[in-house]
Design a protein around this motif. Sequence first.
Motif: not given
Length: 167
Positions: A24-33, A117-127
Amino acid sequence: MKTKYLEVGKIVGTFGIKGELKLFSESDFIEQRLKKGNVLYLYQNGKYVPVTIDKARFHKNLWMISINGITDINEVMSYVGFSLYVDTENAPALDEGEYYCDDLIDMEVYNQDGVLLGVVVDVLEIPTYKLLEVKAKDKKFLVPFIDEFIIDIIDDKITINEIEGLR
């Protein structure tokens, strides 16, 4: 300093009897990896152990991978539950304006007037795009990671176009 390894995905099971693993992966560039011959790292017993990708294919929202020439389910059962990582030194170079999600974490977010305004704590992916989850003092809010909202990213500082109702 950021970690040297980035998580690519988690091994969630086996597939068939020929040693394939479900990843299970939500990684960027998964096909390349996951290209044949690429080396990823399995984190076991406090060490990053290299594994070589033999083949990978996408099936029912998971990646089916074969590693290290293993073709027997009994030899890969012990990998279930572990995560695979990529060495950031071997990560592909990015074009200008592209960022690894992990690099955005902990960046400060300012509005167009220079107000923190704040600090980035996560990056969520939607379609359709990614969302930055920003933690302010007493709450969290989401910022679409698209040109209409992101003005600039310089020196670990993200400047956004804050619209009414964003936070």
